[in-house]
Design a protein around this motif. Structure first.
Motif, PDB file in Angstrom:
ATOM      1  N   PRO A 173       0.792  -1.232   0.000  1.00  0.00           N
ATOM      2  CA  PRO A 173       0.000   0.000   0.000  1.00  0.00           C
ATOM      3  C   PRO A 173       0.828   1.288   0.000  1.00  0.00           C
ATOM      4  CG  PRO A 173      -0.922  -1.572   1.547  1.00  0.00           C
ATOM      5  CD  PRO A 173       0.413  -2.120   1.106  1.00  0.00           C
ATOM      6  N   ASN A 174       2.126   1.210   0.289  1.00  0.00           N
ATOM      7  CA  ASN A 174       2.990   2.388   0.253  1.00  0.00           C
ATOM      8  C   ASN A 174       3.372   2.790  -1.173  1.00  0.00           C
ATOM      9  OD1 ASN A 174       2.965   2.243   3.049  1.00  0.00           O
ATOM     10  ND2 ASN A 174       4.901   1.156   3.152  1.00  0.00           N
ATOM     11  N   PHE A 175       2.993   1.981  -2.149  1.00  0.00           N
ATOM     12  CA  PHE A 175       3.336   2.224  -3.541  1.00  0.00           C
ATOM     13  C   PHE A 175       2.045   2.429  -4.335  1.00  0.00           C
ATOM     14  CE2 PHE A 175       6.847   0.100  -1.654  1.00  0.00           C
ATOM     15  CZ  PHE A 175       7.966   0.659  -2.239  1.00  0.00           C
ATOM     16  N   GLU A 176       2.012   3.456  -5.148  1.00  0.00           N
ATOM     17  CA  GLU A 176       0.804   3.801  -5.900  1.00  0.00           C
ATOM     18  C   GLU A 176       0.575   2.781  -7.011  1.00  0.00           C
ATOM     19  OE1 GLU A 176      -2.441   4.735  -6.864  1.00  0.00           O
ATOM     20  OE2 GLU A 176      -1.722   6.254  -5.462  1.00  0.00           O
ATOM     21  N   THR A 177      -0.416   1.934  -6.821  1.00  0.00           N
ATOM     22  CA  THR A 177      -0.775   0.937  -7.830  1.00  0.00           C
ATOM     23  C   THR A 177      -2.111   1.273  -8.486  1.00  0.00           C
ATOM     24  OG1 THR A 177      -1.731  -0.474  -6.115  1.00  0.00           O
ATOM     25  CG2 THR A 177       0.540  -0.933  -6.770  1.00  0.00           C
ATOM     26  N   GLU A 178      -2.669   2.415  -8.137  1.00  0.00           N
ATOM     27  CA  GLU A 178      -3.903   2.943  -8.712  1.00  0.00           C
ATOM     28  C   GLU A 178      -5.031   1.919  -8.695  1.00  0.00           C
ATOM     29  OE1 GLU A 178      -2.903   4.748 -12.468  1.00  0.00           O
ATOM     30  OE2 GLU A 178      -2.321   6.594 -11.446  1.00  0.00           O
ATOM     31  N   TYR A 179      -5.674   1.747  -9.827  1.00  0.00           N
ATOM     32  CA  TYR A 179      -6.864   0.908  -9.926  1.00  0.00           C
ATOM     33  C   TYR A 179      -6.573  -0.583  -9.718  1.00  0.00           C
ATOM     34  CZ  TYR A 179      -4.939   0.610 -14.641  1.00  0.00           C
ATOM     35  OH  TYR A 179      -4.101   0.451 -15.704  1.00  0.00           O
ATOM     36  N   ARG A 180      -5.311  -0.946  -9.602  1.00  0.00           N
ATOM     37  CA  ARG A 180      -4.943  -2.343  -9.372  1.00  0.00           C
ATOM     38  C   ARG A 180      -4.813  -2.694  -7.890  1.00  0.00           C
ATOM     39  NH1 ARG A 180      -1.127  -0.282 -13.032  1.00  0.00           N
ATOM     40  NH2 ARG A 180      -1.349  -1.056 -15.153  1.00  0.00           N
ATOM     41  N   ALA A 181      -4.884  -1.717  -7.006  1.00  0.00           N
ATOM     42  CA  ALA A 181      -4.532  -1.909  -5.597  1.00  0.00           C
ATOM     43  C   ALA A 181      -5.284  -3.059  -4.930  1.00  0.00           C
ATOM     44  CB  ALA A 181      -4.747  -0.611  -4.817  1.00  0.00           C
ATOM     45  N   GLN A 182      -6.581  -3.073  -5.029  1.00  0.00           N
ATOM     46  CA  GLN A 182      -7.372  -4.106  -4.346  1.00  0.00           C
ATOM     47  C   GLN A 182      -7.079  -5.492  -4.930  1.00  0.00           C
ATOM     48  OE1 GLN A 182     -11.603  -3.411  -4.493  1.00  0.00           O
ATOM     49  NE2 GLN A 182     -11.962  -4.661  -2.689  1.00  0.00           N
ATOM     50  N   ALA A 183      -6.953  -5.583  -6.241  1.00  0.00           N
ATOM     51  CA  ALA A 183      -6.660  -6.865  -6.880  1.00  0.00           C
ATOM     52  C   ALA A 183      -5.270  -7.368  -6.479  1.00  0.00           C
ATOM     53  CB  ALA A 183      -6.772  -6.740  -8.391  1.00  0.00           C
ATOM     54  N   TYR A 184      -4.304  -6.471  -6.434  1.00  0.00           N
ATOM     55  CA  TYR A 184      -2.951  -6.874  -6.057  1.00  0.00           C
ATOM     56  C   TYR A 184      -2.901  -7.368  -4.613  1.00  0.00           C
ATOM     57  CZ  TYR A 184      -0.552  -5.080 -10.246  1.00  0.00           C
ATOM     58  OH  TYR A 184      -0.076  -4.867 -11.512  1.00  0.00           O
ATOM     59  N   TRP A 185      -3.608  -6.684  -3.737  1.00  0.00           N
ATOM     60  CA  TRP A 185      -3.651  -7.114  -2.331  1.00  0.00           C
ATOM     61  C   TRP A 185      -4.229  -8.518  -2.239  1.00  0.00           C
ATOM     62  CZ3 TRP A 185      -1.120  -5.252   1.648  1.00  0.00           C
ATOM     63  CH2 TRP A 185      -1.465  -5.693   2.929  1.00  0.00           C
ATOM     64  N   ARG A 186      -5.306  -8.748  -3.008  1.00  0.00           N
ATOM     65  CA  ARG A 186      -5.943 -10.068  -3.026  1.00  0.00           C
ATOM     66  C   ARG A 186      -4.968 -11.106  -3.573  1.00  0.00           C
ATOM     67  NH1 ARG A 186      -7.961 -13.803  -0.576  1.00  0.00           N
ATOM     68  NH2 ARG A 186      -9.110 -15.319  -1.797  1.00  0.00           N
ATOM     69  N   ALA A 187      -4.194 -10.764  -4.585  1.00  0.00           N
ATOM     70  CA  ALA A 187      -3.214 -11.693  -5.140  1.00  0.00           C
ATOM     71  C   ALA A 187      -2.199 -12.123  -4.073  1.00  0.00           C
ATOM     72  CB  ALA A 187      -2.488 -11.082  -6.324  1.00  0.00           C
ATOM     73  N   LEU A 188      -1.757 -11.167  -3.266  1.00  0.00           N
ATOM     74  CA  LEU A 188      -0.812 -11.501  -2.194  1.00  0.00           C
ATOM     75  C   LEU A 188      -1.469 -12.389  -1.136  1.00  0.00           C
ATOM     76  CD1 LEU A 188       1.063  -8.097  -1.827  1.00  0.00           C
ATOM     77  CD2 LEU A 188       1.870 -10.191  -2.963  1.00  0.00           C
ATOM     78  N   GLU A 189      -2.750 -12.171  -0.887  1.00  0.00           N
ATOM     79  CA  GLU A 189      -3.483 -13.057   0.030  1.00  0.00           C
ATOM     80  C   GLU A 189      -3.575 -14.465  -0.551  1.00  0.00           C
ATOM     81  OE1 GLU A 189      -6.583  -9.992   2.248  1.00  0.00           O
ATOM     82  OE2 GLU A 189      -7.232 -10.991   0.414  1.00  0.00           O
ATOM     83  N   ILE A 190      -3.946 -14.577  -1.806  1.00  0.00           N
ATOM     84  CA  ILE A 190      -4.049 -15.874  -2.460  1.00  0.00           C
ATOM     85  C   ILE A 190      -2.713 -16.614  -2.402  1.00  0.00           C
ATOM     86  CG2 ILE A 190      -4.380 -17.005  -4.705  1.00  0.00           C
ATOM     87  CD1 ILE A 190      -6.446 -14.710  -5.297  1.00  0.00           C
ATOM     88  N   ALA A 191      -1.635 -15.875  -2.596  1.00  0.00           N
ATOM     89  CA  ALA A 191      -0.288 -16.474  -2.585  1.00  0.00           C
ATOM     90  C   ALA A 191       0.221 -16.762  -1.180  1.00  0.00           C
ATOM     91  CB  ALA A 191       0.687 -15.547  -3.324  1.00  0.00           C
ATOM     92  N   GLY A 192      -0.582 -16.447  -0.164  1.00  0.00           N
ATOM     93  CA  GLY A 192      -0.194 -16.745   1.221  1.00  0.00           C
ATOM     94  C   GLY A 192       0.900 -15.847   1.759  1.00  0.00           C
ATOM     95  N   LEU A 193       0.992 -14.639   1.224  1.00  0.00           N
ATOM     96  CA  LEU A 193       2.076 -13.731   1.631  1.00  0.00           C
ATOM     97  C   LEU A 193       1.624 -12.665   2.599  1.00  0.00           C
ATOM     98  CD1 LEU A 193       3.834 -13.475  -1.823  1.00  0.00           C
ATOM     99  CD2 LEU A 193       4.508 -14.864   0.151  1.00  0.00           C
ATOM    100  N   ILE A 194       0.321 -12.485   2.774  1.00  0.00           N
ATOM    101  CA  ILE A 194      -0.206 -11.565   3.786  1.00  0.00           C
ATOM    102  C   ILE A 194      -1.411 -12.208   4.452  1.00  0.00           C
ATOM    103  CG2 ILE A 194       0.615  -9.389   2.833  1.00  0.00           C
ATOM    104  CD1 ILE A 194      -2.110  -9.037   1.551  1.00  0.00           C
TER     105      ILE A 194
END
Length: 143
Positions: free
Chosen positions: A122-143
């Protein structure tokens, strides 16, 4: 003709310190994971290998693929961003970084790369991808 989601693939590359690779894209004016659309009839492994070569000159050896997840993420593009696609639906490939190969940003895809802890995203501006990217990290077991 109604717009549809483009089928795509993204890499979550993990180093030995538990950090993931993101880069700043001058073309998109935001941070993103290495990713890209799949060619017609291209499978996920061929697609991620091609994208990593095109974007980072990274030559992925399949032994470094940790997981390919069934659950996908998606995000819509900003309005009027693309004439055909409404956004991207991405398959996630988790990869262990191979220290024997180089990562060199190619053309205008990335101009700076960062290894970050997953919770720092979240410290990096990912714009409209932010929520999807966070979910990707959850899916990958990283957060």
């Amino acid at each position: 003709m109604a717009k549809i989601f483009r089928q795509a693939v993204m890499a979550v590359i993990l180093n030995d310190e538990g950090k993931v690779l993101i880069g700043y894209s001058p073309r998109d004016r935001s941070y993103k994971f290495p990713q890209g659309g799949l060619e017609p009839k291209e499978d996920l492994i061929c697609g991620i290998k091609r994208e990593l070569r095109e974007e980072l000159d990274y030559h992925l050896d399949e032994q470094y693929i940790l997981s390919i997840y069934e659950e996908k993420i998606n995000y819509p593009f900003p309005p009027d961003c693309h004439p055909v696609w409404m956004g991207q639906e991405l398959s996630i490939v988790k990869i262990r970084f191979d220290h024997t190969t180089n990562i060199i940003p190619q053309d205008d895809e990335f101009d700076e790369l960062h290894w970050i802890l997953p919770h720092e995203l979240p410290n990096f501006e990912t714009e409209y991808r932010a929520q999807a990217y966070w979910r990707a990290l959850e899916i990958a077991g990283l957060i």
